[in-house]
Write an enzyme that holds these catalytic residues in place. Structure first.
Site, PDB file in Angstrom:
ATOM      1  N   ARG A 169     -34.984  15.997  39.204  1.00  0.00           N
ATOM      2  CA  ARG A 169     -35.569  17.349  39.215  1.00  0.00           C
ATOM      3  C   ARG A 169     -34.609  18.475  38.839  1.00  0.00           C
ATOM      4  O   ARG A 169     -35.035  19.618  38.679  1.00  0.00           O
ATOM      5  CB  ARG A 169     -36.207  17.684  40.575  1.00  0.00           C
ATOM      6  N   ASP A 170     -33.318  18.180  38.706  1.00  0.00           N
ATOM      7  CA  ASP A 170     -32.397  19.245  38.291  1.00  0.00           C
ATOM      8  C   ASP A 170     -31.279  18.671  37.425  1.00  0.00           C
ATOM      9  O   ASP A 170     -30.101  18.946  37.645  1.00  0.00           O
ATOM     10  CB  ASP A 170     -31.817  19.962  39.507  1.00  0.00           C
ATOM     11  N   VAL A 171     -31.673  17.853  36.447  1.00  0.00           N
ATOM     12  CA  VAL A 171     -30.695  17.317  35.506  1.00  0.00           C
ATOM     13  C   VAL A 171     -30.217  18.462  34.614  1.00  0.00           C
ATOM     14  O   VAL A 171     -31.017  19.101  33.932  1.00  0.00           O
ATOM     15  CB  VAL A 171     -31.304  16.187  34.657  1.00  0.00           C
ATOM     16  N   THR A 192     -33.867  24.278  36.915  1.00  0.00           N
ATOM     17  CA  THR A 192     -33.027  25.341  36.377  1.00  0.00           C
ATOM     18  C   THR A 192     -33.595  25.814  35.048  1.00  0.00           C
ATOM     19  O   THR A 192     -33.950  24.998  34.186  1.00  0.00           O
ATOM     20  CB  THR A 192     -31.582  24.831  36.173  1.00  0.00           C
TER      21      THR A 192
END
Length: 234
Positions: free
Chosen positions: A35-37, A74
Site C-alpha cells: 500500500r505504500d511502495v 503517497t
C-alpha cells in the site's frame, strides 16, 4: 533516489540501478499488499543490496479479489484505480512499482512543477508521452554513466508503462516485472563481457593497473530515494 551515504555518492551506473530494482521486486510479495511502495521505502545497505521496508499499511492479499479499504499511500505513487474505487488489489502495488521504474530511468521524482514541462506535473504522463512516441532519450537521466545498452533501457521503460496502465487487470504481475528486470540485466552483462575480457587480457600483459583504494563505504540503510536525488561526488 540513487544517492546517499556519508559522501553523498550518486548511483550513476545503470546496471547498479537495475540490480537494486531486482532486489526490490523480489521483496514485493504477491501475498501481501504493501500500500505504500515508493522509492524512499526501498532501503540500501552498505553492500548496496535493497529491501522493501515499512509494511505498516500492508494488507493480506485476497487471491483473485480485492480488499475494501480507506485509501492510503503517497501522492505520485498512488494507484488511480484504487483511489477512485477504494478497492485495493495486489495490482495497486504494481502501479507504484511502475512509477519507481520510471524514476530509475529518468532520475526525476514522481511529482514536479519543473521537470515535466508547462502542462504536466506527473512522471507517468510525461514518460508515457515520450515512450509511446519512441523518444526514449528524452527521459534518460543525463547523469547516467555512458555505455549502457539502449535495449535494456527500453525493456524497463516498456514494463514500467505496463505497470502504470489505468486498470489493474492490464498490469503485469510482480513475477513478470522481475523477469523483465532480469532480462535487462542480462543484456547489460552480455554487453560488458567482451570489455571485461579485454581488460583482463591487458592486466595479464601488465598494461593496465587498477586502483582499489578509492572504494566508498556507503551508509547502511540509505534509501533508494536518497541514492538518486543527492549530488554526486566532485
Amino acid at each position: 533516489m540513487f544517492t546517499g551515504g556519508p559522501n553523498d555518492v550518486k548511483i550513476t551506473s545503470w546496471v547498479k540501478r537495475l540490480e537494486i530494482a531486482e532486489d526490490a521486486a523480489k521483496g514485493c510479495s504477491p501475498t501481501i499488499i504493501h500500500r505504500d511502495v515508493k522509492s524512499s521505502n526501498i532501503l540500501l545497505d552498505k553492500n548496496m543490496r535493497a529491501k522493501v521496508a515499512d509494511f505498516g499499511l500492508s494488507k493480506p492479499a485476497v487471491d483473485g479479489s480485492h480488499v475494501s479499504s480507506i485509501v492510503r499511500g503517497t501522492v505520485g505513487y498512488l494507484d488511480p484505480e484504487y483511489y477512485i474505487s477504494q478497492q485495493l488489489t495486489e495490482k495497486s502495488d504494481i502501479y507504484s512499482f511502475g512509477v519507481i521504474l520510471l524514476e530509475l530511468i529518468s532520475g526525476h521524482e514522481p511529482i514536479s512543477s519543473d521537470n515535466f514541462g508547462l502542462n504536466c506535473r506527473n512522471i507517468v504522463a510525461w514518460a508515457r508521452s515520450h515512450i509511446e512516441s519512441g523518444n526514449i532519450d528524452a527521459i534518460i537521466d543525463a547523469s547516467l554513466d555512458t555505455g549502457y545498452d539502449l535495449q535494456s533501457v527500453w525493456k524497463i521503460a516498456e514494463v514500467g508503462i505496463m505497470c502504470v496502465k489505468p486498470k489493474g487487470a492490464q498490469r503485469p504481475t510482480i513475477s513478470e516485472v522481475l523477469k523483465e528486470i532480469q532480462d535487462a540485466i542480462a543484456i547489460e552483462v552480455q554487453r560488458e563481457a567482451p570489455q571485461v575480457q579485454q581488460l583482463m587480457s591487458k592486466r595479464s600483459m601488465g598494461s593496465v593497473s587498477i586502483n582499489t583504494d578509492n572504494s566508498v563505504d556507503l551508509e547502511q540503510n540509505a534509501s533508494f530515494d536518497e541514492m538518486l536525488m543527492r549530488p554526486g561526488l566532485r
